[in-house]
Design a protein around this motif. Structure first.
Motif, mmCIF file in Angstrom:
data_model
loop_
_atom_site.group_PDB
_atom_site.id
_atom_site.type_symbol
_atom_site.label_atom_id
_atom_site.label_comp_id
_atom_site.label_asym_id
_atom_site.label_seq_id
_atom_site.Cartn_x
_atom_site.Cartn_y
_atom_site.Cartn_z
ATOM 1 N N GLN A 1 0.830 -1.209 0.000
ATOM 2 C CA GLN A 1 0.000 0.000 0.000
ATOM 3 C C GLN A 1 0.869 1.265 0.000
ATOM 4 O O GLN A 1 0.590 2.226 -0.726
ATOM 5 N N VAL A 2 1.961 1.216 0.793
ATOM 6 C CA VAL A 2 2.852 2.388 0.875
ATOM 7 C C VAL A 2 3.572 2.607 -0.468
ATOM 8 O O VAL A 2 3.932 3.739 -0.827
ATOM 9 N N PHE A 3 3.764 1.534 -1.216
ATOM 10 C CA PHE A 3 4.367 1.565 -2.564
ATOM 11 C C PHE A 3 3.815 2.728 -3.397
ATOM 12 O O PHE A 3 4.515 3.335 -4.190
ATOM 13 N N PHE A 4 2.537 3.037 -3.189
ATOM 14 C CA PHE A 4 1.861 3.995 -4.074
ATOM 15 C C PHE A 4 2.086 5.461 -3.733
ATOM 16 O O PHE A 4 1.759 6.317 -4.531
ATOM 17 N N TYR A 5 2.560 5.748 -2.526
ATOM 18 C CA TYR A 5 2.685 7.190 -2.266
ATOM 19 C C TYR A 5 3.990 7.634 -1.598
ATOM 20 O O TYR A 5 4.191 8.827 -1.379
ATOM 21 N N ASP A 6 4.865 6.700 -1.308
ATOM 22 C CA ASP A 6 6.136 7.117 -0.701
ATOM 23 C C ASP A 6 7.092 7.598 -1.797
ATOM 24 O O ASP A 6 6.897 7.308 -2.984
ATOM 25 N N ASP A 7 8.132 8.295 -1.377
ATOM 26 C CA ASP A 7 9.186 8.670 -2.322
ATOM 27 C C ASP A 7 9.806 7.372 -2.871
ATOM 28 O O ASP A 7 10.201 6.495 -2.089
ATOM 29 N N PRO A 8 9.910 7.220 -4.204
ATOM 30 C CA PRO A 8 10.307 5.916 -4.751
ATOM 31 C C PRO A 8 11.683 5.434 -4.294
ATOM 32 O O PRO A 8 11.836 4.261 -3.925
ATOM 33 N N ALA A 9 12.678 6.314 -4.295
ATOM 34 C CA ALA A 9 14.028 5.862 -3.925
ATOM 35 C C ALA A 9 14.081 5.475 -2.447
ATOM 36 O O ALA A 9 14.665 4.446 -2.074
ATOM 37 N N ARG A 10 13.445 6.269 -1.605
ATOM 38 C CA ARG A 10 13.449 5.971 -0.164
ATOM 39 C C ARG A 10 12.696 4.669 0.115
ATOM 40 O O ARG A 10 13.104 3.859 0.938
ATOM 41 N N PHE A 11 11.600 4.499 -0.596
ATOM 42 C CA PHE A 11 10.808 3.275 -0.437
ATOM 43 C C PHE A 11 11.648 2.049 -0.820
ATOM 44 O O PHE A 11 11.708 1.059 -0.097
ATOM 45 N N THR A 12 12.301 2.143 -1.976
ATOM 46 C CA THR A 12 13.110 1.022 -2.463
ATOM 47 C C THR A 12 14.175 0.659 -1.435
ATOM 48 O O THR A 12 14.377 -0.521 -1.106
ATOM 49 N N ASP A 13 14.824 1.681 -0.919
ATOM 50 C CA ASP A 13 15.875 1.473 0.063
ATOM 51 C C ASP A 13 15.309 0.787 1.315
ATOM 52 O O ASP A 13 15.910 -0.161 1.840
ATOM 53 N N SER A 14 14.143 1.238 1.759
ATOM 54 C CA SER A 14 13.549 0.676 2.988
ATOM 55 C C SER A 14 13.122 -0.768 2.777
ATOM 56 O O SER A 14 13.286 -1.599 3.671
ATOM 57 N N VAL A 15 12.577 -1.080 1.609
ATOM 58 C CA VAL A 15 12.168 -2.467 1.343
ATOM 59 C C VAL A 15 13.412 -3.348 1.258
ATOM 60 O O VAL A 15 13.441 -4.456 1.808
#
Ligand code: BJ8
Length: 426
Positions: free
Chosen positions: A241-255
């Motif tokens: 769900q967070v995939f859709f609105y987080d900053d993409p690079a930060r999200f990728t790093d966190s996953v």
């Protein structure tokens, strides 16, 4: 929340009283459903933080980005290519449609027998509780199901700038050509909105960013295939769900950081649940924030969800976009090719969906499938029967659930889920 954001919400024109009520309900549900889980990976703290700031810090980031000349683009469907938005230096946000809020207002405009997802989009707008929608410079609609297609006619006067894309209904050559024409039109619209030219370099770069995000999700999915599973279904859904609105690079790093931790867990065992826990695949309509009803029931019945065949899940994240090709047209073709593989139930025929469900059952070693369709969603309800028959005939147990966003049927669903789990463990 780390700060008081009331001034920001007021400037966005939100109804503060209704919005406070929404956030309070959301925080309570999150505490009860997510924070009470045991053995959660440490990496989930980032996602807890994101959720605690769902209408705070991320919205502020969007507004700051707008101050710096970037455009915010909201959407309701995985057919809207983030690659094109990013290539125009825009920011893509998925607009959540997962809560029963403002339905009375929505039903003033929409027939009562409209699916909850569409009602939720209207309810959030009409009751003034969505800062994302208010922060958008453009909202993208798509002619997918009939409900959405007609609803956008009524949505247009309510939002700042609605761009509606036409959508093919068949996977034919002319269907692909239509998707390409519509993506070209969207690319033009993004250039106009942003005042920036989308070059092949920019499109390749943005494709790479989105691919990295997808790749991180693929890594997470692979880890969920291991028994005992190292992450709960609820936490994995939250990440989707967070995939859709987080900053993409930060999200990728966190996953990816979370996956590093999960890899260690997989080596060390035990998982987040015992290895004997029944493994469930969820299939059907997308579950947007904060639609956690079914996964919470499944988890409380001591089963574990190991995959989501859903647009908020693997239907949305599978397949990367190729980056070869040395001109804009070739790169756009790659985008069309990738998105044209999405097998939403609006397509006819839609055999690939069944094939992918079977593939997921096998990859994630699922013991059964729960098919989830929203009431009044004809595309997914119609497919549910065919899917159930085919899977059952091949020995894969299926439970079909039709529901909405209310909690009224939670008790009845719980009973059915428990009986299903008994069936698959017998
Ligand atoms: S690609 S699934 S995100 S359209 S639940 S509004 S179908 S009546 S959401 Fe979807 Fe794009 Fe397809 Fe995915 Fe209509 Fe059904 Fe409501 Fe739905």
């Amino acid at each position: 929340m780390s700060e008081d954001y009331h001034q920001m919400w007021s400037d966005l024109g939100l109804n503060l009283e209704a919005h406070d009520a929404l956030l309070e309900g959301l925080a309570q549900a999150y505490r009860e459903i997510f924070l009470t889980q045991e053995h959660r990976p440490k990496g989930m703290q980032y996602f807890d933080f994101v959720m605690s700031e769902i209408h705070g810090l991320r919205v502020k980031e969007l507004l700051d980005a707008r101050e710096n000349g970037r455009k915010v683009v909201g959407s309701f469907c995985v057919f809207v290519p983030e690659e094109i938005i990013l290539a125009a230096d825009g920011i893509s946000v998925g607009l959540c449609t997962g809560a029963e809020f403002g339905f009375a207002e929505a039903e003033q405009l929409l027939p009562r027998n409209t699916c909850s997802l569409i009602k939720s989009a209207f309810g959030f707008k009409l009751s003034g509780v969505c800062p994302y929608l208010e922060a958008c410079d453009m909202v993208v609609g798509e002619n997918t199901c009939d409900g959405k297609k007609k609803a956008y006619e009524m949505f247009a006067p309510l939002v700042r700038n609605l761009f509606v894309m036409d959508m093919p209904q068949m996977k034919t050559e002319s269907g692909r050509a239509l998707l390409k024409t519509e993506y070209e039109r969207f690319l033009d619209a993004m250039e106009k909105l942003s005042g920036k030219t989308i070059t092949s370099e920019k499109l390749r770069e943005s494709t790479d960013i989105v691919n990295k995000k997808r790749r991180a999700m693929h890594r997470l999915s692979k880890l969920r295939a291991v028994n005992p599973t190292s992450i709960s279904g609820l936490d994995a859904l939250l990440i989707n769900q967070v995939f859709f609105y987080d900053d993409p690079a930060r999200f990728t790093d966190s996953v990816n950081k979370l996956c590093n931790e999960l890899e260690q867990r997989v080596e060390q065992k035990p998982g987040v649940v015992p290895h004997t826990s029944p493994r469930i695949l969820i299939s059907g309509c997308p579950m947007a924030v904060p639609n956690w009803k079914i996964p919470a029931i499944v988890q409380n019945a001591n089963a574990v969800i190991v995959g989501e065949e859903s647009c908020v899940g693997e239907r949305g994240t599978r397949n990367e976009t190729e980056t070869d090709g040395n001109n804009l047209n070739a790169l756009l073709d790659n985008i069309v090719d990738r998105y044209f593989k999405i097998y939403c139930a609006i397509f006819t025929p839609n055999q690939s969906r069944l094939e992918h469900i079977k593939e997921m059952v096998s990859t994630y070693k699922a013991d059964g499938v729960i098919h989830y369709a929203l009431q009044f969603c004809q595309p997914y309800q119609m497919e549910a029967g065919q899917i159930e028959n085919k899977l059952e005939s091949e020995g894969i147990p299926v439970l079909r659930i039709e529901t909405d966003y209310s909690q009224e049927d939670a008790g009845q669903i719980r009973t059915r889920v428990e009986a299903f789990i008994e069936r698959i463990t017998a």
